[in-house]
Each structure stands twice: as C-alpha cells, then as structure tokens.
Design an enzyme around this catalytic site. Sequence first.
Site, mmCIF file in Angstrom:
data_model
loop_
_atom_site.group_PDB
_atom_site.id
_atom_site.type_symbol
_atom_site.label_atom_id
_atom_site.label_comp_id
_atom_site.label_asym_id
_atom_site.label_seq_id
_atom_site.Cartn_x
_atom_site.Cartn_y
_atom_site.Cartn_z
ATOM 1 C CB SER A 1 42.990 38.151 23.306
ATOM 2 O OG SER A 1 42.473 37.119 23.441
ATOM 3 C CG LEU B 1 36.033 36.729 32.174
ATOM 4 C CD1 LEU B 1 35.183 36.190 33.115
ATOM 5 C CD2 LEU B 1 36.578 38.251 32.210
ATOM 6 C CB SER B 2 42.132 36.320 34.638
ATOM 7 O OG SER B 2 43.094 35.743 35.640
ATOM 8 N N GLY B 3 41.582 32.806 34.696
ATOM 9 C CA GLY B 3 41.005 32.045 35.465
ATOM 10 C C GLY B 3 39.887 31.108 34.739
ATOM 11 C CB SER B 4 38.178 31.497 31.566
ATOM 12 O OG SER B 4 39.303 31.671 30.617
ATOM 13 N N GLY B 5 40.623 29.095 32.303
ATOM 14 C CA GLY B 5 40.885 27.766 31.686
ATOM 15 C C GLY B 5 41.968 28.009 30.367
ATOM 16 C CE LYS B 6 43.331 33.548 29.190
ATOM 17 N NZ LYS B 6 42.611 33.766 30.363
ATOM 18 C CB SER B 7 47.363 28.486 30.962
ATOM 19 O OG SER B 7 47.508 29.756 30.631
#
Length: 198
Positions: free
Chosen positions: A107, A34-40
Amino acid sequence: MSATNIVWHTATVQKKERQQSNQHKSCILWFTGLSGSGKSTLANEVEKKLFELGAKTYTLDGDNVRHGLNQDLGFTDEDRVENIRRIAEVSKLFVDAGVIVLTAFISPFKQDRQVARDLVESSEFIEIYVKCSLEECERRDPKGLYEKARRGEIPHFTGISSPYEEPLNPELVIENDQLSVQQAVEQIIEYLKKEQLI
Ligand SMILES: Nc1ncnc2c1ncn2[C@@H]1O[C@H](COP(=O)(O)OS(=O)(=O)O)[C@@H](OP(=O)(O)O)[C@H]1O
Ligand SMILES: Nc1ncnc2c1ncn2[C@@H]1O[C@H](COP(=O)(O)OP(=O)(O)O)[C@@H](O)[C@H]1O
C-alpha cells in the site's frame, strides 16, 4: 460508476451486536511497508496472539487476495490503486462482521491508505508502519525479487523503480530492522490493549 437502482438493505444483526457477542471491538490493523519489511510475518504473528486470546480475526494478504479477488491486477500505479481500494472495501465488510482484520500489503500511496481509513470510523483504523530500511529489505530479499528488480527484470518495483510514500501520522511505527519479531509483536499487542481494542 455509481450504483443506480440499488437499494441499501439494513442488516437485521448489526455490527454492535456482533461486537457484543464477540466481546471485542472490530477494527482494521493496516500493515504497510516495503516488500521484505516484515508485514506478513508480523500480521500473522499478531493474528495468532489475538486468536489465542479468543478474538475473531482474519488476515488478508497477497496469498489470498492477489491470487483470487485481485488476480486481474498487476503493479502499475493504476492497478495498485484498485488493489488497495478493493482490499479496503473487503476490510470494511470484515469490520462490519465484527472481526479484527489484519491487512499486509505494501500500500505505497498515502492517498489510497487515506481512502481505506475514511471507509470506517476513526477508532477502527490502525495504520501500522512496518519501517525497515531499503538496504535491510534488500539484504533479506527472501523471494529474490530485489535482485531481479535491480537487474531490471521486474518493472515498477517498490523502492527501486516505483515510489513508497512513508506514512506521516500512523498509529504505530514498528522499527522492524531494529526489533526482533517477538518485540515487534509485543509492541502491537500493547498498543491494542492500551486502546482497549482487546
Ligand atoms: N513490482 C512489484 N513491486 C512490489 N512488489 C511486487 C512487485 N511485483 C511482485 N511483487 C510482489 O507482490 C507483493 C506486493 O503486493 P501488494 O499487493 O502488497 O502491493 S501493492 O500494495 O499493490 O503495492 C510483494 O510482496 P511482499 O514482499 O509480501 O510485500 C512482492 O512479493
Ligand atoms: N523483526 C524482524 N527481524 C528479522 N527478520 C525479520 C523480522 N521481521 C520479518 N523478518 C524476516 O524478513 C523477511 C520478510 O518478511 P515478510 O513478512 O515476508 O515481509 P513482507 O510481507 O513485508 O514482504 C522474512 O524472511 C522474515 O522472516
């Protein structure tokens, strides 16, 4: 549309030779969540560690893709499919170039992640599910997007008004609402060592 009158040109320097020269295999570390989950955050920290170990790396994320190559795409289902298709194709080129490429995109659709997986060899695709509850993502809301989405100001917002399909069989699940960034990064690096990718 398929390519006609185009002849494949076999490269003189092959992937295997590039990998030998780099002294590591090349692969895609595909972060999804999700957006904000920490991917970046995780992709960048993992890249830093790999870079310090001397690996050839590159991170693809919204900053260098949605502002450039994919600036014509928005967030309808159709545009997301095309966004991920292009990112997958670019990632494949990086693998061919002998690089460990890290991708940090929501994604959200299983089918599109499968398309990305199928573009490379099975050992070259590592799907990392950055798992974080919607509640925690909304609490973090670093860009204020969830607040806007809840007010109805952002259409098709993932988790609110557009679906996120959880990976069923990812190589790694990172419980990123329970671990520190450092613990999460260590878990990923351990996996890469175990799989002898580094
Ligand atoms: N409608 C909607 N839904 C979700 N996200 C939105 C939307 N509009 C803008 N944003 C911002 O765009 C980032 C997600 O882009 P992605 O390219 O990763 O999305 S996708 O994979 O095509 O679904 C996402 O960034 P991250 O927070 O880094 O995930 C958001 O900041
Ligand atoms: N393990 C973690 N624990 C606490 N906060 C985190 C963790 N990982 C990321 N964050 C924070 O969560 C927010 C969203 O992270 P970000 O990497 O921008 O997510 P994404 O790329 O999935 O949208 C940022 O403020 C980041 O510092």
